[in-house]
Scaffold this motif. Structure first.
Motif, PDB file in Angstrom:
ATOM      1  N   GLU A  20     -63.463 -21.254 -16.397  1.00  0.00           N
ATOM      2  CA  GLU A  20     -63.589 -19.806 -16.576  1.00  0.00           C
ATOM      3  C   GLU A  20     -62.896 -19.067 -15.441  1.00  0.00           C
ATOM      4  O   GLU A  20     -62.555 -17.897 -15.549  1.00  0.00           O
ATOM      5  N   ASN A  21     -62.687 -19.753 -14.334  1.00  0.00           N
ATOM      6  CA  ASN A  21     -62.050 -19.126 -13.164  1.00  0.00           C
ATOM      7  C   ASN A  21     -60.587 -19.524 -12.991  1.00  0.00           C
ATOM      8  O   ASN A  21     -60.011 -19.353 -11.923  1.00  0.00           O
ATOM      9  N   ILE A  22     -59.998 -20.108 -14.021  1.00  0.00           N
ATOM     10  CA  ILE A  22     -58.591 -20.533 -13.925  1.00  0.00           C
ATOM     11  C   ILE A  22     -57.770 -19.799 -14.991  1.00  0.00           C
ATOM     12  O   ILE A  22     -58.063 -19.893 -16.179  1.00  0.00           O
ATOM     13  N   ASP A  23     -56.736 -19.087 -14.542  1.00  0.00           N
ATOM     14  CA  ASP A  23     -55.837 -18.391 -15.483  1.00  0.00           C
ATOM     15  C   ASP A  23     -54.521 -19.119 -15.678  1.00  0.00           C
ATOM     16  O   ASP A  23     -53.844 -18.939 -16.685  1.00  0.00           O
ATOM     17  N   ASN A  24     -54.130 -19.843 -14.650  1.00  0.00           N
ATOM     18  CA  ASN A  24     -52.815 -20.502 -14.728  1.00  0.00           C
ATOM     19  C   ASN A  24     -52.814 -21.740 -13.863  1.00  0.00           C
ATOM     20  O   ASN A  24     -53.633 -21.876 -12.940  1.00  0.00           O
ATOM     21  N   ILE A  25     -51.892 -22.632 -14.194  1.00  0.00           N
ATOM     22  CA  ILE A  25     -51.779 -23.894 -13.455  1.00  0.00           C
ATOM     23  C   ILE A  25     -50.377 -23.978 -12.889  1.00  0.00           C
ATOM     24  O   ILE A  25     -49.392 -23.673 -13.575  1.00  0.00           O
ATOM     25  N   LEU A  26     -50.304 -24.348 -11.624  1.00  0.00           N
ATOM     26  CA  LEU A  26     -49.020 -24.541 -10.946  1.00  0.00           C
ATOM     27  C   LEU A  26     -48.894 -26.026 -10.638  1.00  0.00           C
ATOM     28  O   LEU A  26     -49.815 -26.616 -10.073  1.00  0.00           O
ATOM     29  N   ILE A  27     -47.780 -26.617 -11.063  1.00  0.00           N
ATOM     30  CA  ILE A  27     -47.523 -28.016 -10.680  1.00  0.00           C
ATOM     31  C   ILE A  27     -46.344 -27.992  -9.728  1.00  0.00           C
ATOM     32  O   ILE A  27     -45.307 -27.387 -10.022  1.00  0.00           O
ATOM     33  N   THR A  28     -46.495 -28.610  -8.580  1.00  0.00           N
ATOM     34  CA  THR A  28     -45.376 -28.623  -7.646  1.00  0.00           C
ATOM     35  C   THR A  28     -45.207 -30.016  -7.057  1.00  0.00           C
ATOM     36  O   THR A  28     -46.187 -30.730  -6.823  1.00  0.00           O
ATOM     37  N   ALA A  29     -43.935 -30.440  -6.902  1.00  0.00           N
ATOM     38  CA  ALA A  29     -43.628 -31.803  -6.477  1.00  0.00           C
ATOM     39  C   ALA A  29     -42.128 -31.905  -6.209  1.00  0.00           C
ATOM     40  O   ALA A  29     -41.398 -30.920  -6.377  1.00  0.00           O
ATOM     41  N   CYS A  30     -41.682 -33.089  -5.794  1.00  0.00           N
ATOM     42  CA  CYS A  30     -40.259 -33.326  -5.525  1.00  0.00           C
ATOM     43  C   CYS A  30     -39.769 -34.537  -6.330  1.00  0.00           C
ATOM     44  O   CYS A  30     -40.539 -35.454  -6.603  1.00  0.00           O
ATOM     45  N   SER A  88     -46.050 -41.126  -2.668  1.00  0.00           N
ATOM     46  CA  SER A  88     -46.372 -41.533  -1.294  1.00  0.00           C
ATOM     47  C   SER A  88     -47.528 -40.733  -0.708  1.00  0.00           C
ATOM     48  O   SER A  88     -48.205 -41.192   0.205  1.00  0.00           O
ATOM     49  N   GLY A  89     -47.710 -39.513  -1.204  1.00  0.00           N
ATOM     50  CA  GLY A  89     -48.711 -38.629  -0.614  1.00  0.00           C
ATOM     51  C   GLY A  89     -48.298 -38.101   0.744  1.00  0.00           C
ATOM     52  O   GLY A  89     -49.111 -37.479   1.451  1.00  0.00           O
ATOM     53  N   GLU A  90     -47.052 -38.332   1.131  1.00  0.00           N
ATOM     54  CA  GLU A  90     -46.607 -37.933   2.467  1.00  0.00           C
ATOM     55  C   GLU A  90     -45.407 -37.000   2.455  1.00  0.00           C
ATOM     56  O   GLU A  90     -44.939 -36.590   3.514  1.00  0.00           O
ATOM     57  N   GLY A 105     -55.915 -42.027   0.834  1.00  0.00           N
ATOM     58  CA  GLY A 105     -56.061 -41.538   2.203  1.00  0.00           C
ATOM     59  C   GLY A 105     -54.797 -40.901   2.778  1.00  0.00           C
ATOM     60  O   GLY A 105     -54.722 -40.628   3.973  1.00  0.00           O
ATOM     61  N   SER A 106     -53.784 -40.658   1.939  1.00  0.00           N
ATOM     62  CA  SER A 106     -52.539 -40.053   2.418  1.00  0.00           C
ATOM     63  C   SER A 106     -52.771 -38.598   2.812  1.00  0.00           C
ATOM     64  O   SER A 106     -53.810 -38.010   2.490  1.00  0.00           O
ATOM     65  N   SER A 107     -51.794 -38.001   3.487  1.00  0.00           N
ATOM     66  CA  SER A 107     -51.947 -36.608   3.952  1.00  0.00           C
ATOM     67  C   SER A 107     -52.232 -35.676   2.789  1.00  0.00           C
ATOM     68  O   SER A 107     -53.061 -34.768   2.888  1.00  0.00           O
ATOM     69  N   ILE A 108     -51.499 -35.871   1.678  1.00  0.00           N
ATOM     70  CA  ILE A 108     -51.679 -34.986   0.523  1.00  0.00           C
ATOM     71  C   ILE A 108     -53.054 -35.210  -0.113  1.00  0.00           C
ATOM     72  O   ILE A 108     -53.743 -34.258  -0.494  1.00  0.00           O
ATOM     73  N   ALA A 109     -53.492 -36.474  -0.166  1.00  0.00           N
ATOM     74  CA  ALA A 109     -54.826 -36.777  -0.719  1.00  0.00           C
ATOM     75  C   ALA A 109     -55.902 -36.092   0.119  1.00  0.00           C
ATOM     76  O   ALA A 109     -56.895 -35.580  -0.414  1.00  0.00           O
ATOM     77  N   ASN A 159     -28.474 -42.871   1.731  1.00  0.00           N
ATOM     78  CA  ASN A 159     -28.927 -41.476   1.941  1.00  0.00           C
ATOM     79  C   ASN A 159     -30.266 -41.138   1.276  1.00  0.00           C
ATOM     80  O   ASN A 159     -30.568 -39.974   1.065  1.00  0.00           O
ATOM     81  N   LEU A 160     -31.021 -42.122   0.911  1.00  0.00           N
ATOM     82  CA  LEU A 160     -32.323 -41.849   0.294  1.00  0.00           C
ATOM     83  C   LEU A 160     -33.416 -42.576   1.071  1.00  0.00           C
ATOM     84  O   LEU A 160     -33.234 -43.714   1.484  1.00  0.00           O
ATOM     85  N   ALA A 161     -34.539 -41.904   1.230  1.00  0.00           N
ATOM     86  CA  ALA A 161     -35.689 -42.565   1.844  1.00  0.00           C
ATOM     87  C   ALA A 161     -36.816 -42.582   0.822  1.00  0.00           C
ATOM     88  O   ALA A 161     -36.863 -41.753  -0.074  1.00  0.00           O
ATOM     89  N   LYS A 162     -37.701 -43.542   0.978  1.00  0.00           N
ATOM     90  CA  LYS A 162     -38.813 -43.652   0.021  1.00  0.00           C
ATOM     91  C   LYS A 162     -39.730 -42.441   0.128  1.00  0.00           C
ATOM     92  O   LYS A 162     -40.202 -41.928  -0.878  1.00  0.00           O
ATOM     93  N   SER A 163     -39.982 -42.039   1.345  1.00  0.00           N
ATOM     94  CA  SER A 163     -40.808 -40.830   1.440  1.00  0.00           C
ATOM     95  C   SER A 163     -40.230 -39.994   2.575  1.00  0.00           C
ATOM     96  O   SER A 163     -39.926 -40.508   3.655  1.00  0.00           O
TER      97      SER A 163
END
Ligand code: BG6
Length: 365
Positions: A47-57, A106-108, A134-138, A357-361
């Motif tokens: 009842e208190n949610i009007d919209n959902i934002l999904i954000t990621a890379c 990765s959560g990082e 237990g990652s930073s994002i978690a 040129n790519l890293a896992k996290s």
């Protein structure tokens, strides 16, 4: 450590039946309904949610694009999907009536973490979908949903992505179940499909040698187009990213109906096209788009259901997935594209597990 596979990426592609089974099982009740007991959510929460934002890379962002279809269809709440490094520097209209969902293997990833903090600063409630306990994002998010992919070593994400799709699909079903915006029949239909999914993935993995052959024809290409409509467009984006990441061949994903509004002139006999066609509501439109590119000389690899009699009429070649519910299809149709990216990279002599040129996290900004 690679369990007999030449590379982690191939090992992880082949671990998808187990990763998906584990992720499905923890959220399934015996009666076929969906459960996320740790969330402690009730109908009233919405009842208190009007919209959902999904954000990621990166790949996680692509999982978010699929989740928008799931959530809007089942939960009937509008969803916006933002690249984390864009969202965090925008002047967002996020409020305390926003639910922010961040997705991160990765959560990082620092951009995702900072985007989460930004959303929270605006009062948003938050939930993280991550593979890393237990990652930073978690720790930063109010709630956490774990994907049970197990450790993912190859830089290019495969099993983490498919388990993100599973977790987000089940989360959408759960929210809809709580809000009463979905019938129990539809929930059962989809959860039955999810129970069968590991078996279906095994079938698609049998396309391994076929995809290795197709890769032989792609290694010389300079540009490859990935086309789809609806959820298939989001999957095409992930297919193109996978190829770019590990093969270093330029690939472009396009909403198939948008080609004629801009870039159809780039399609020639030298631009192979991968066309995903699993969304029944738009399949006739998709067949027309395939004919458009074929008419310009492009070779087209179609990805569609094994019982789709039409698709093969318009493509150069097809790769088939079992007939499943069209919400589940993306979890299968991405697999041939993962295999294609893998073999194209290996045949070009690249370091497929550690592309340049790519890293896992990425924990720098
Ligand atoms: C990139 C990785 O740096 O970060 C991608 O190379 C990944 O493979 C993206 O998809 C997001 O990572 P995460 O861990 O936040 O899902």
């Amino acid at each position: 450590e690679k369990g007999g596979y030449p590379h982690f990426m191939l090992k992880e592609i082949f671990e998808q039946p187990k990763a998906v089974r584990d992720t499905v099982q923890i959220h399934l009740n015996k009666d076929g309904s969906v459960t996320f007991p740790d969330l402690g959510w009730t109908k009233e929460c919405f009842e208190n949610i009007d919209n959902i934002l999904i954000t990621a890379c990166g790949t996680a962002y692509h999982a978010g694009l699929v989740a928008k279809h799931y959530i809007e269809r089942f939960v009937k709440i509008p969803v916006s999907v933002e690249i984390a490094s864009e969202y965090r520097y925008s002047k967002p209209l996020t409020t305390n009536r926003t639910l922010c969902i961040v997705v991160s293997q990765s959560g990082e990833t620092i951009d995702t973490l900072e985007a989460l903090k930004e959303a929270k600063k605006h009062g948003a409630k938050s939930l993280a979908v991550t593979n890393s306990i237990g990652s930073s994002i978690a720790r930063e998010a109010d709630h956490v949903v774990y994907t049970l992919a197990g450790p993912e070593i190859a830089v290019a994400s495969t099993k983490a992505y498919t388990t993100q799709l599973v977790a987000l699909l089940m989360l959408a079903l759960y929210m809809a179940q709580l809000r009463g915006t979905i019938s129990m029949d539809l929930i059962h239909k989809i959860t039955d499909g999810l129970k069968d999914l590991p078996k279906q993935i095994e079938k698609v993995l049998k396309e391994k040698d076929h995809m290795a052959e197709v890769a032989d024809r792609l290694i010389k290409a300079h540009d490859i187009f990935y086309l789809g409509r609806s959820i298939d467009y989001a999957i095409a984006m992930e297919g193109a990213l996978k190829l770019k990441e590990v093969s270093y061949i330029h690939a472009e994903s396009y909403a198939a109906g948008e080609l004629k509004h801009g870039t159809l002139a780039l399609i020639t006999a030298d631009t192979p096209v991968i066309a995903v066609a699993t969304q029944d509501a738009v399949s006739s439109k998709m067949y027309s788009n395939i004919q458009e590119v074929k008419a310009r000389g492009a070779e087209v690899l179609g990805i569609g259901y094994e019982d789709d009699k039409e698709l093969g009429k318009y493509t150069t070649e097809t790769v088939r997935i079992p007939r499943v519910d069209f919400f589940i299809a993306p979890i299968l149709s991405v697999i041939p594209m993962q295999l294609l990216a893998y073999y194209t990279s290996v045949k070009r002599g690249n370091d497929v597990d550690k592309p340049r040129n790519l890293a896992k996290s990425v924990t720098v900004e």
